[in-house]
Design a protein around this motif. Structure first.
Motif, PDB file in Angstrom:
ATOM      1  N   UNK A   1       5.055   5.223   9.709  1.00 55.27           N
ATOM      2  CA  UNK A   1       5.201   5.345   8.336  1.00 55.27           C
ATOM      3  C   UNK A   1       6.483   5.842   7.999  1.00 55.27           C
TER       4      UNK A   1
ATOM      5  N   UNK B   1       7.830  14.584   0.243  1.00 63.84           N
ATOM      6  CA  UNK B   1       7.046  15.559   0.920  1.00 63.84           C
ATOM      7  C   UNK B   1       6.981  16.889  -0.084  1.00 63.84           C
TER       8      UNK B   1
ATOM      9  N   UNK C   1       8.418   7.874   5.498  1.00 68.66           N
ATOM     10  CA  UNK C   1       7.943   9.189   4.566  1.00 68.66           C
ATOM     11  C   UNK C   1       9.139   9.002   3.445  1.00 68.66           C
TER      12      UNK C   1
ATOM     13  N   UNK D   1       0.938  -1.158   0.028  1.00 71.07           N
ATOM     14  CA  UNK D   1       0.029   0.004   0.093  1.00 71.07           C
ATOM     15  C   UNK D   1       0.962   1.324   0.069  1.00 71.07           C
ATOM     16  N   UNK D   2       0.571   2.390  -0.754  1.00 74.79           N
ATOM     17  CA  UNK D   2       1.208   3.534  -0.897  1.00 74.79           C
ATOM     18  C   UNK D   2       0.538   4.656  -0.336  1.00 74.79           C
ATOM     19  N   UNK D   3       0.900   5.295   0.719  1.00 74.40           N
ATOM     20  CA  UNK D   3       0.184   6.549   1.115  1.00 74.40           C
ATOM     21  C   UNK D   3       0.387   7.649   0.106  1.00 74.40           C
ATOM     22  N   UNK D   4      -0.775   8.119  -0.294  1.00 75.77           N
ATOM     23  CA  UNK D   4      -0.490   9.354  -1.225  1.00 75.77           C
ATOM     24  C   UNK D   4      -0.963  10.588  -0.950  1.00 75.77           C
ATOM     25  N   UNK D   5      -1.448  10.770   0.176  1.00 80.94           N
ATOM     26  CA  UNK D   5      -1.627  11.922   0.622  1.00 80.94           C
ATOM     27  C   UNK D   5      -1.860  12.021   2.157  1.00 80.94           C
ATOM     28  N   UNK D   6      -1.180  12.644   2.716  1.00 81.50           N
ATOM     29  CA  UNK D   6      -1.104  12.649   4.241  1.00 81.50           C
ATOM     30  C   UNK D   6      -0.452  14.181   4.743  1.00 81.50           C
ATOM     31  N   UNK D   7      -0.655  14.528   6.017  1.00 77.65           N
ATOM     32  CA  UNK D   7      -0.257  15.676   6.620  1.00 77.65           C
ATOM     33  C   UNK D   7       0.304  15.242   8.062  1.00 77.65           C
ATOM     34  N   UNK D   8       1.064  16.379   8.181  1.00 76.48           N
ATOM     35  CA  UNK D   8       1.747  16.156   9.604  1.00 76.48           C
ATOM     36  C   UNK D   8       0.903  16.669  10.647  1.00 76.48           C
TER      37      UNK D   8
ATOM     38  N   UNK E   1       2.646  21.292   4.390  1.00 80.39           N
ATOM     39  CA  UNK E   1       3.457  20.314   3.749  1.00 80.39           C
ATOM     40  C   UNK E   1       2.471  19.014   3.431  1.00 80.39           C
ATOM     41  N   UNK E   2       2.586  18.697   2.338  1.00 81.25           N
ATOM     42  CA  UNK E   2       1.932  17.267   1.847  1.00 81.25           C
ATOM     43  C   UNK E   2       2.877  16.223   2.046  1.00 81.25           C
ATOM     44  N   UNK E   3       2.518  15.246   2.511  1.00 82.39           N
ATOM     45  CA  UNK E   3       3.241  13.875   2.316  1.00 82.39           C
ATOM     46  C   UNK E   3       2.650  13.334   0.872  1.00 82.39           C
ATOM     47  N   UNK E   4       3.595  12.902   0.007  1.00 80.46           N
ATOM     48  CA  UNK E   4       2.788  12.258  -1.397  1.00 80.46           C
ATOM     49  C   UNK E   4       3.482  10.871  -1.626  1.00 80.46           C
ATOM     50  N   UNK E   5       4.129  10.572  -0.789  1.00 84.02           N
ATOM     51  CA  UNK E   5       4.558   8.991  -0.938  1.00 84.02           C
ATOM     52  C   UNK E   5       5.182   8.444   0.414  1.00 84.02           C
ATOM     53  N   UNK E   6       4.557   7.610   1.042  1.00 86.63           N
ATOM     54  CA  UNK E   6       4.902   7.043   2.165  1.00 86.63           C
ATOM     55  C   UNK E   6       4.413   5.637   2.242  1.00 86.63           C
ATOM     56  N   UNK E   7       4.978   4.672   3.275  1.00 85.64           N
ATOM     57  CA  UNK E   7       4.490   3.517   3.366  1.00 85.64           C
ATOM     58  C   UNK E   7       4.500   3.211   4.736  1.00 85.64           C
ATOM     59  N   UNK E   8       3.695   2.428   4.875  1.00 80.52           N
ATOM     60  CA  UNK E   8       3.470   1.679   6.541  1.00 80.52           C
ATOM     61  C   UNK E   8       4.402   0.776   6.667  1.00 80.52           C
TER      62      UNK E   8
END
Ligand SMILES: [Mg+2]
Ligand SMILES: [Mg+2]
Lengths: 178, 178
Positions: B41, B46, B43, A54-61, B54-61
């Motif tokens: 996650x 960003x 990261x 799974x890839x997180x494509x949108x997340x915020x701090x 700031x928006x995280x655009x790619x991250x993994x569990x």
């Protein structure tokens, strides 16, 4: 020619790197179980590509509601925040959030150990200040006083830790006397 | 007509929701300082749009190296994992990672309180099992025995918590006797 002695330098490591190494050392030797908490993020969009993770494509701090490190040592609950500054003469309190102060005060009420580890990066000096001292400087600020703690005040109210090799920042012995 | 009594139902809440509410209640009343750890996650990318967060655009569990909840109560270090199952007759141990077992065993060595909170969602029954009991069933599995804990075994080795309103899952009183 100018020479720099790197034998005790942190070689570009962040304080977080140094503390993670230290905590790993403590864990391996069975001295304490203390971990850094993950950075809190608000996850908005996740993609699930077939055949891969799974890839997180949108997340915020998100703002942390607690300190960065906690765990157990010698039956005691241990909780601390770690901060570094390039400042050579004082530690700016803007580095600390008021919810972190609130959190540490609650920890102390429940008989946990709460403290701050400060690195003066330019000076390569490290201090451990218990929350009870930090709180005095914090209250001075919120009642209109200075917005930082002078190095001299830190020398007077905190314990200096000399950095070493293994572990890098040996803070557990200091807790015996906090 | 069939009627369902929702008065004590969890109304679609996850166990995590219920425990977060419970921990908030404990925090507000000054009974304990226990928080859920953020999901870890990794990261990778960003973005920093001008004038916005700031928006995280790619991250993994990442796999958690510890349990989900920890904190301090009554001077004690408290550490637990929470798991729910739809199963009506047993709790499958595949829900637990071996590094979590390892973590809890280290917590107990350092005189912390480590336990598991299990929700049988279909039955609306909740149990708190201390790590020392969980470890026995875990060891049975890794030495070739069954891969789950039967409900009857849970009734015999864990303490049942009756869900309520405030707080939802009142686990602190159980810790007195763990
Ligand atoms: Mg921090
Ligand atoms: Mg979990």
């Amino acid at each position: 020619a100018k020479k720099k002695d790197f034998s005790f330098s942190n070689r570009g490591k962040t304080l977080e790197d140094e503390l993670n190494e230290t905590n790993d050392y403590y864990l391996q030797l069975g001295l304490a179980v203390i971990h850094k908490k993950p950075v809190p993020v608000q996850i908005v969009k996740v993609e699930y590509p077939s055949r891969s993770a799974a890839v997180i494509r949108e997340a915020y701090f998100r703002a942390p509601s607690t300190t960065d490190y906690n765990g157990v040592w010698n039956g005691r609950y241990v909780d601390f925040e770690a901060k570094e500054t390039e400042n050579k003469t004082s530690f700016p309190l803007k580095n600390i959030h008021d919810h972190q102060i609130h959190h540490m005060s609650q920890v102390v009420k429940h008989q946990g150990l709460a403290f701050l580890i400060i690195r003066f990066s330019s000076l390569e000096r490290y201090f451990i200040m218990r929350f009870e001292a930090l709180e005095i400087f914090w209250n001075r600020m919120i009642t209109g006083g200075r917005k930082s703690i002078s190095l001299e005040e830190i020398e007077d109210t905190a314990v200096e830790i000399m950095p070493g090799a293994f572990p890098r920042i040996d803070y557990l012995p200091v807790l015996q006397n906090l």
